[in-house]
Design an enzyme around this catalytic site. Structure first.
Site, PDB file in Angstrom:
ATOM      1  CB  SER A 199      -0.559  -5.939   9.220  1.00  0.00           C
ATOM      2  OG  SER A 199      -0.883  -7.023  10.062  1.00  0.00           O
TER       3      SER A 199
ATOM      4  NE  ARG B  15      -6.768   1.560   8.302  1.00  0.00           N
ATOM      5  CZ  ARG B  15      -6.356   0.851   9.363  1.00  0.00           C
ATOM      6  NH1 ARG B  15      -6.982  -0.261   9.699  1.00  0.00           N
ATOM      7  NH2 ARG B  15      -5.335   1.247  10.078  1.00  0.00           N
TER       8      ARG B  15
ATOM      9  CG  HIS C 238      -4.711  -4.214   7.339  1.00  0.00           C
ATOM     10  ND1 HIS C 238      -5.807  -4.002   8.143  1.00  0.00           N
ATOM     11  CD2 HIS C 238      -3.796  -4.847   8.111  1.00  0.00           C
ATOM     12  CE1 HIS C 238      -5.555  -4.490   9.347  1.00  0.00           C
ATOM     13  NE2 HIS C 238      -4.352  -5.003   9.359  1.00  0.00           N
TER      14      HIS C 238
END
Lengths: 206, 206
Positions: A14, A37, A40
């Protein structure tokens, strides 16, 4: 159906895809970890353009987290998304007062949001070092007012309320405060974004 | 700082803005309520284009919710975002097994995600009528495999995992299942979206 079942492999792939698709957009290493993040957790690359990180934010946050600090969130969802294993390792605590019975009663009596009353109550605890406001603009306005009059000096304010009424405006007020903050401009944000920011910061500590 | 402090006024204004900005995009009434609540929780109008609601989904969901059903979520965050007051009124229960100690141990031993093991365990409870998979593609793949072989027939599958590895693919598999589903195409989704869908459905019941 063939698919990847191994958790570390999923996470690594990812982040590789995110880095590739960000292309020319390069960030300072630790800020990049926070922004990636957020992407993500949302699959939304707009956060690369709207996330704003105060130059003191990462250092101050790491100092607080390394010291085993108290974190206050405005929603149970944001609290729930913060990695408890890592939090316990760091000897930090997270709490949220929005479902407190007294808070609910007082909010009803005063005709205001539970988020305001919960924040007022949280502010009486002078030990709280990090605030995560991920949903309620009213909570962020309340916090900013108290910071303005010098009543509270957090190490970090994660101010990422989402929505159409007050969210953007409350974040503009935060941007003018003399405090280490992490925010996203405009309407976007939310519990998953707030939790992702705290998790990214905690994962920087070995 | 002047701002709106009254919760119902904030929500009403928000939905008015969303309806205005959707402009020409008009939906069937109940589907519109779901889509607008997703936008309310994300401030992301792309969901108007990527949300897919099976023609039986609303009816089946309302039947299950009216009957006081069990809901399974793949994350604590999605569970946490579901309105507990409304849930209790409807005599429904929501549960999530991903933090179960046995689940964690078995996942580690088998080198697979906790989400797969938690879903396998959830599927042994034949009473679960609604599944909310908001994060883990591996959980949605597992559920789809069991539906394919006729092992489980949910009233509703909310399949909205978010991310870069498997999320989009798992939702494509769901779209081919003969089951009432609500999903979003592509990479987007997440806990706040999953919870918003369940809340929108519950709010349809007086």
């Amino acid at each position: 159906m063939e698919y990847i079942k191994e958790p570390m492999e999923i996470e690594e792939r990812s982040f590789k895809i995110i880095t590739e698709e960000l292309g020319d957009k390069v960030f300072e290493e630790r800020e990049g970890k926070i922004i990636k993040r957020i992407i993500h957790t949302t699959a939304d690359f707009e956060f690369a353009d709207i996330t704003v990180i105060h130059s003191d934010a990462v250092e101050a946050a790491l100092e607080a987290l390394n010291g085993g600090c108290r974190i206050y969130t405005d929603t149970k969802m944001a609290l729930s998304g913060i990695n408890k294993k890592k939090l316990t390792q760091l000897n930090c605590q997270v709490y949220c007062l929005v479902d407190d019975e007294e808070v609910a009663k007082e909010a009803k009596d005063r005709g205001i949001t539970r988020s305001i009353v919960a924040m007022e109550k949280a502010l009486t605890d002078k030990e709280t070092k990090i605030f995560v406001i991920a949903n309620a603009p009213t909570a962020l306005f309340t916090l900013c007012q108290q910071m303005k009059v010098g009543e509270v000096k957090p190490y970090l304010v994660v101010g990422v309320p989402v929505g159409f009424v007050g969210a953007s405006e409350s974040k503009e007020v935060l941007l003018k405060q003399n405090v280490p903050y992490i925010t996203v401009k405009g309407r976007k944000g939310g519990s998953t974004v707030g939790a992702a920011i705290i998790n990214a910061l905690m994962y920087m500590i070995e």
